[in-house]
Scaffold this motif. Structure first.
Motif, mmCIF file in Angstrom:
data_model
loop_
_atom_site.group_PDB
_atom_site.id
_atom_site.type_symbol
_atom_site.label_atom_id
_atom_site.label_comp_id
_atom_site.label_asym_id
_atom_site.label_seq_id
_atom_site.Cartn_x
_atom_site.Cartn_y
_atom_site.Cartn_z
ATOM 1 N N GLU A 99 -2.689 4.026 13.779
ATOM 2 C CA GLU A 99 -3.604 5.101 14.187
ATOM 3 C C GLU A 99 -3.471 6.313 13.265
ATOM 4 N N LYS A 100 -2.244 6.500 12.759
ATOM 5 C CA LYS A 100 -1.990 7.675 11.907
ATOM 6 C C LYS A 100 -2.546 7.532 10.495
ATOM 7 N N ILE A 101 -2.941 6.309 10.146
ATOM 8 C CA ILE A 101 -3.438 6.121 8.781
ATOM 9 C C ILE A 101 -4.933 6.412 8.735
ATOM 10 N N THR A 106 -10.978 5.303 8.979
ATOM 11 C CA THR A 106 -12.288 5.651 8.436
ATOM 12 C C THR A 106 -12.853 4.569 7.515
ATOM 13 N N HIS A 107 -12.085 3.508 7.332
ATOM 14 C CA HIS A 107 -12.555 2.431 6.453
ATOM 15 C C HIS A 107 -13.836 1.826 7.019
ATOM 16 N N HIS A 108 -14.823 1.686 6.160
ATOM 17 C CA HIS A 108 -16.130 1.227 6.645
ATOM 18 C C HIS A 108 -16.065 -0.150 7.303
ATOM 19 N N GLY A 109 -15.080 -0.945 6.912
ATOM 20 C CA GLY A 109 -15.027 -2.297 7.466
ATOM 21 C C GLY A 109 -14.088 -2.424 8.656
ATOM 22 N N PHE A 110 -13.411 -1.338 9.026
ATOM 23 C CA PHE A 110 -12.428 -1.417 10.108
ATOM 24 C C PHE A 110 -13.116 -1.544 11.465
ATOM 25 N N ASP A 111 -12.586 -2.426 12.296
ATOM 26 C CA ASP A 111 -13.174 -2.585 13.623
ATOM 27 C C ASP A 111 -12.254 -2.050 14.705
ATOM 28 N N HIS A 112 -11.152 -2.772 14.931
ATOM 29 C CA HIS A 112 -10.195 -2.294 15.938
ATOM 30 C C HIS A 112 -8.851 -2.977 15.745
ATOM 31 N N VAL A 113 -7.850 -2.544 16.509
ATOM 32 C CA VAL A 113 -6.552 -3.238 16.484
ATOM 33 C C VAL A 113 -6.206 -3.740 17.880
ATOM 34 N N GLU A 114 -5.387 -4.792 17.911
ATOM 35 C CA GLU A 114 -4.892 -5.279 19.208
ATOM 36 C C GLU A 114 -3.526 -5.914 19.010
ATOM 37 N N PRO A 153 0.476 0.690 4.367
ATOM 38 C CA PRO A 153 1.491 0.960 3.347
ATOM 39 C C PRO A 153 2.661 -0.018 3.418
ATOM 40 N N GLN A 154 3.244 -0.229 2.292
ATOM 41 C CA GLN A 154 4.348 -1.180 2.214
ATOM 42 C C GLN A 154 5.694 -0.531 2.491
ATOM 43 N N GLU A 155 5.812 0.772 2.276
ATOM 44 C CA GLU A 155 7.113 1.420 2.488
ATOM 45 C C GLU A 155 6.941 2.756 3.191
ATOM 46 N N TYR A 156 7.884 3.048 4.031
ATOM 47 C CA TYR A 156 7.839 4.328 4.733
ATOM 48 C C TYR A 156 9.063 5.139 4.375
ATOM 49 N N PRO A 157 8.909 6.455 4.212
ATOM 50 C CA PRO A 157 10.098 7.283 3.971
ATOM 51 C C PRO A 157 11.024 7.212 5.177
ATOM 52 N N LYS A 158 12.340 7.401 4.958
ATOM 53 C CA LYS A 158 13.334 7.267 6.033
ATOM 54 C C LYS A 158 13.061 8.172 7.221
ATOM 55 N N THR A 159 12.499 9.340 6.932
ATOM 56 C CA THR A 159 12.276 10.320 7.992
ATOM 57 C C THR A 159 11.345 9.835 9.082
ATOM 58 N N THR A 160 10.512 8.865 8.771
ATOM 59 C CA THR A 160 9.557 8.409 9.768
ATOM 60 C C THR A 160 10.209 7.573 10.853
ATOM 61 N N GLY A 161 11.435 7.121 10.605
ATOM 62 C CA GLY A 161 12.132 6.328 11.600
ATOM 63 C C GLY A 161 11.685 4.889 11.669
ATOM 64 N N ILE A 162 10.829 4.473 10.745
ATOM 65 C CA ILE A 162 10.420 3.068 10.720
ATOM 66 C C ILE A 162 11.407 2.301 9.868
ATOM 67 N N GLU A 163 12.136 1.393 10.508
ATOM 68 C CA GLU A 163 13.253 0.779 9.803
ATOM 69 C C GLU A 163 12.916 -0.487 9.050
ATOM 70 N N GLN A 164 12.254 -1.385 9.740
ATOM 71 C CA GLN A 164 11.985 -2.647 9.042
ATOM 72 C C GLN A 164 10.871 -2.442 8.025
ATOM 73 N N PRO A 165 10.910 -3.196 6.958
ATOM 74 C CA PRO A 165 9.837 -3.057 5.978
ATOM 75 C C PRO A 165 8.483 -3.425 6.591
ATOM 76 N N VAL A 166 7.478 -2.695 6.223
ATOM 77 C CA VAL A 166 6.145 -2.962 6.752
ATOM 78 C C VAL A 166 5.568 -4.203 6.083
ATOM 79 N N LYS A 167 5.056 -5.092 6.895
ATOM 80 C CA LYS A 167 4.521 -6.339 6.344
ATOM 81 C C LYS A 167 3.110 -6.611 6.818
ATOM 82 N N VAL A 168 2.374 -7.307 5.989
ATOM 83 C CA VAL A 168 1.031 -7.749 6.354
ATOM 84 C C VAL A 168 0.995 -9.254 6.189
ATOM 85 N N TRP A 169 0.458 -9.938 7.176
ATOM 86 C CA TRP A 169 0.355 -11.401 7.087
ATOM 87 C C TRP A 169 -1.097 -11.885 7.117
#
Length: 897
Positions: A99-101, A106-114, A153-169
């Motif tokens: 949601e924060k991205i 605003t991507h023209h092709g984005f629909d929703h997440v679930e 994004p593939q990487e988050y700065p440490k301050t965000t508290g997101i620990e595991q690497p972000v992945k897309v499948w």
DNA sequence: GCGGACTGCTTACCT
DNA sequence: ACAGGTAAGCAGTCCGCG
């Protein structure tokens, strides 16, 4: 219609004038209203059972579009998805973080997440991931920049508290393929449309057979049986008749002068600068047409064209092209030889040049392919190019990938040879030439009871890909695809290749060949000599059997459980999971068992109808193609489920299995004279000895080791992968010997063939002695003919024929002989490319080679040929106790000097 | 400057 | 754009050689 029968064709002068005035307009008539709704745009409410043959994404409708082939009307129908299925990818980033991205929202092709639940096969646990749904597939990952899979994004700065690497499948999967997975569709199978809903149509008789098949596998696990059933359902279903047309076009390039000779370049389909002057359309329904462009330059007399072929003249190229397009749309399947890169591509650009509107051109231009909007295009060049198809389906019958060569090898029909440039051909010559190409193209799909079409259909079903894709892509895509399908069906996350590699990327054995990743198979040192009464036993589909029996797969190799670590793979530090069943093991295992225990025997079962037997033969060879690659793909970096330890473990277990078998045979008192990978050659075993080894293997290894062939006798030198065996019926099995290699001169091959014939007659050790005398004579004779320079008017018989692996310029490290010869040809103006066959002879003067077409008899270096004759025959002579030098009458002293 | 020993490249093959 | 293992011929390199 502007059709001219043979008679009219012969009276061509009149006809020409008439059409020249433009009075007869075949093309305009054909595209008129009554034709169009018949030939395409068919979106039925209800559809009788039809074969689902292809799927694409329709940008305008924003949904999947399926092509269904209705076998009674022999037409293609469309069905657009109406279930609301949308493209998506998966990520481990939570909806809140997504949601924060801004760029995503605003991507023209984005629909929703679930949120969705999946099983992660690498972590062996259930996970919750976010499904990012898009409006169109290109938004996910189709464009080079700015698509959703890059925005997350593939990487988050440490301050965000997101620990595991972000992945897309699963972002790189083609949308229509994704659609097939999610709806568990089966390309190549029968479907019907009831009240706009797509549903599988069942086939009664095959259900009966499936029961029989399942009984063969009574001892197997329930899970395994499910896969047997799934595959059997797909494969038992009979094939329809495919109504189709083969297309070939001729283009007229300008003449250019080269070394005083008039020739021309191959026209560039992207430029489409030159006129299309002829097209041939050869239909499976017996309609054969030749479309010719009228040209002032041609004057000709009486001509002959088979009477069942219609010849049509067109006064303009636009009309000719329209005529071609109309016919293409009339058939559900269009067959070409290299249509992706030439015929259809050329027509597309040429039509554009003439200002055809987009909807007047029924061709969908891709970067590497050319598909048809309303029907299916199968490019046989791509299909026959496939290495696995070449080797395993057609046992290397053709080697040069030209229409002429493939035609000659498979159906015994050659192209018509052109002795002058295209521009100087009469209508008849042009028509004949073009027509023959279309004829060969179609017949390549009809021979052996439509073998090629059936093979493509079988592979379509196994791989779950559209027919267009399966006929163009390689075996690793086929295998990846059915594995991906199964992941989706079972709710498994499809892993990213890099994650498999990070977790399970290491190999531990050292390859014998420099630069290879791991150790492969064992080849037993042969016992040199002539051995009578030899039985060859081998493991049926050794590697697929290992994958099945040892539960190999990327999930199960080096799994995360402590308790499995003692389940070691011999000679490696790898272990295999004891808890989970690998998908590869189940799927490949079921395919193997079906081939070995059902399809292979049924393909030879004389109690079945010829038709059914031929279908079973197609299935078993399709399975062979897949199975032969099912181990190799795990060691191939280009494979999306690349997992080197799986390949390494398979090979290692293979070595273990064969070594154990040899040991067992020797312990039983049988001499093992040779073995390679999955086979052992036994000298004079008794039936009971063979029996006991087979029993032992079944019990101790869980694998079938059976007699594959019997040799009356076999001849071994000390070289591996080099031997000759004579079957009880006198036919000769030659493996790896130079005398059989395709590149050697006919002059030497002939002598080798003579020897083979002589050896075929030998039945006992005594007869062998007299055969030896004759073989001496054969060798002697060849030697003397060389010395007398007695080989014919031209040095053709002495030509070596070697394939260019790459364009001559790209040999930078060394310059092999065939490349030297190729360079000489280039200087003469020949255009050479990878895959071309170079014929050259060995000469005395400096570069010591010369293209055969430039060489004369007097330049031949006879000694080089004598040396080659010697090395060719040495491979068998020493095993028979003969010596080349002694045969050709050199004294020991002469040999020394 | 030359030949032999060696390695590497290339093709065609086997399983 | 499935793997590794083997044979063979030749190209190119290194090294010794008073």
């Amino acid at each position: 219609m502007a059709k001219t029968s043979l008679d009219a064709f012969l009276r061509s002068a009149d006809t020409l004038v008439e059409k020249g005035k433009g009075e007869s307009k075949p093309s305009e008539e054909k595209t008129s209203e009554e034709k169009k709704p018949q030939s395409f745009d068919r979106i039925p409410q209800n559809l009788p059972p039809s074969y689902f043959v292809s799927a694409t994404y329709d940008g305008k409708k924003g949904s999947a579009r399926l092509k269904l082939y209705e076998p009674k009307s022999e037409k293609i129908y469309y069905w657009y998805d109406n279930t609301g299925h949308k493209p998506y990818c998966l990520t481990n980033l939570s909806p809140i973080e997504l949601e924060k991205i801004d760029r995503l929202k605003t991507h023209h092709g984005f629909d929703h997440v679930e949120l969705v639940k999946k099983y992660d096969p690498l972590l062996d646990r259930q996970v919750t991931v976010t499904k990012v749904v898009a409006k169109d597939p290109l938004a996910i990952g189709g464009r080079p920049v700015g698509c959703i899979r890059d925005i997350i994004p593939q990487e988050y700065p440490k301050t965000t508290g997101i620990e595991q690497p972000v992945k897309v499948w699963e972002a790189a999967i083609k949308y229509y393929q994704c659609y097939i997975y999610d709806r568990d569709l089966a390309p190549g199978m029968l479907y019907k449309i009831d009240n706009q809903k797509l549903a599988r149509a069942q086939h009664e008789t095959s259900e009966e057979t499936i029961k029989k098949i399942l009984e063969l596998f009574r001892d197997e696990s329930k899970e395994f049986l499910q896969y047997i059933k799934m595959w059997a359902r797909l494969l038992e279903y009979p094939a329809p008749k495919f109504r189709r047309v083969a297309l070939d076009i001729e283009v007229l390039p300008p003449l250019i002068e080269r070394e005083g000779i008039k020739t021309s370049r191959v026209p560039d389909p992207r430029e489409a600068e030159h006129p299309v002057i002829c097209a041939s359309l050869y239909g499976s329904d017996g309609k054969k047409r030749i479309l010719l462009l009228e040209r002032d330059s041609i004057r000709e007399g009486i001509v002959k064209i088979p009477s069942d072929v219609s010849v049509e003249y067109y006064s303009s190229e636009e009309k000719l092209i329209t005529g071609i397009f109309d016919t293409l749309c009339d058939y559900p399947f269009v067959i070409t030889f290299n249509g992706d890169d030439f015929d259809l591509r050329y027509l597309f650009h040429r039509a554009q040049k003439f200002g055809f509107r987009r909807n007047q051109i029924p061709i969908e231009l891709g970067r590497r392919v050319c598909l048809l909007t309303h029907n299916l295009h199968i490019d046989l060049y791509k299909f026959f190019f496939n290495k696995s198809i070449q080797i395993y389906a057609f046992s290397q019958k053709y080697r040069d990938l030209t229409l002429d060569n493939v035609g000659k090898a498979l159906i015994g029909v050659s192209k018509i040879e052109l002795t002058k440039p295209m521009s100087q051909l009469t209508y008849t010559e042009l028509a004949h030439y073009c027509f023959r190409d279309a004829e060969i193209t179609l017949r390549l799909t009809t021979f052996d009871d439509n073998l090629v079409m059936k093979l493509i259909l079988a592979l379509t079903r196994i791989s779950r890909m559209p027919m267009e894709d399966v006929s163009r892509q390689g075996v690793s895509r086929w295998i990846r695809n059915f594995l991906y399908h199964e992941h989706r069906r079972r709710g498994m996350l499809i892993p990213n290749a890099e994650d498999i590699l990070t977790l399970k990327g290491t190999t531990a054995t050292k390859a014998i060949i420099k630069g290879k990743k791991y150790k492969g198979a064992i080849v037993v040192e042969p016992v040199p000599g002539v051995h009578f009464n030899v039985a060859v036993m081998d493991f049926a589909s050794l590697y697929p059997s290992i994958i099945k029996v040892y539960n190999l797969g990327y999930q199960t190799i080096l799994c995360s459980h402590e308790e499995c670590k003692d389940n070691k793979v011999p000679e490696t530090p790898h272990w295999v999971c004891k808890r989970q069943q690998a998908l590869e093991s189940l799927l490949v295992g079921a395919l193997r068992d079906l081939r070995v225990r059902w399809y292979k025997p049924k393909s030879k079962d004389k109690t079945l109808s010829a038709e059914l037997r031929s279908w079973y033969d197609v299935i078993q060879s399709a399975l062979k193609v897949i199975l032969n690659a099912s181990y190799g793909v795990f060691g191939a970096e280009s494979f999306d489920l690349y997992c080197p330890p799986v390949a390494e473990a398979t090979a290692s277990i293979g070595r273990h299995v064969i070594t154990q078998s040899i040991k067992k045979a020797r312990e039983s008192g049988i001499e093992v004279i040779y073995g390679d990978t999955d086979s052992i050659f036994l000298k004079g075993p008794s039936p009971s000895q063979i029996n006991s080894i087979a029993k032992w293997s079944e019990k101790e290894l869980g694998m079938e080791l059976d007699v594959d062939k019997i040799y009356r006798y076999s001849v071994f030198s000390s070289r591996k992968k080099n031997y000759l065996g004579v079957f009880p019926d006198g036919s000769v099995d030659v493996k790896g010997l130079t005398g059989k290699k395709r590149h050697i001169p006919m002059f030497i091959k002939e002598a080798f063939d003579q020897m083979e014939e002589r050896l075929a007659q030998v039945k006992s050790p005594i007869e062998f002695e007299t055969a030896k005398k004759d073989i001496r004579k054969i060798v002697q004779d060849r030697y003397l003919r060389l010395k007398r320079r007695d080989w014919g008017e031209t040095p053709d018989e002495l030509a070596f024929q070697v394939v260019l692996g790459k364009t001559p310029e790209r040999y930078t490290k060394t310059t092999p002989q065939h490349v030297k010869a190729a360079t000489l040809l280039q200087k003469r103006g020949y255009e050479l490319k990878a895959g071309d066959l170079i014929s050259f002879v060995k000469v005395t003067k400096d570069p010591h080679v010369k293209p055969v077409e430039l060489a004369s008899n007097s330049e031949i270096d006879v000694d080089k040929y004598v040396a080659y004759l010697q090395s060719t025959f040495d491979q068998v002579l020493d095993a028979m106790g003969l010596n080349f030098n002694e045969i050709i009458g050199l004294t020991k002293l002469e040999r020394f000097m």
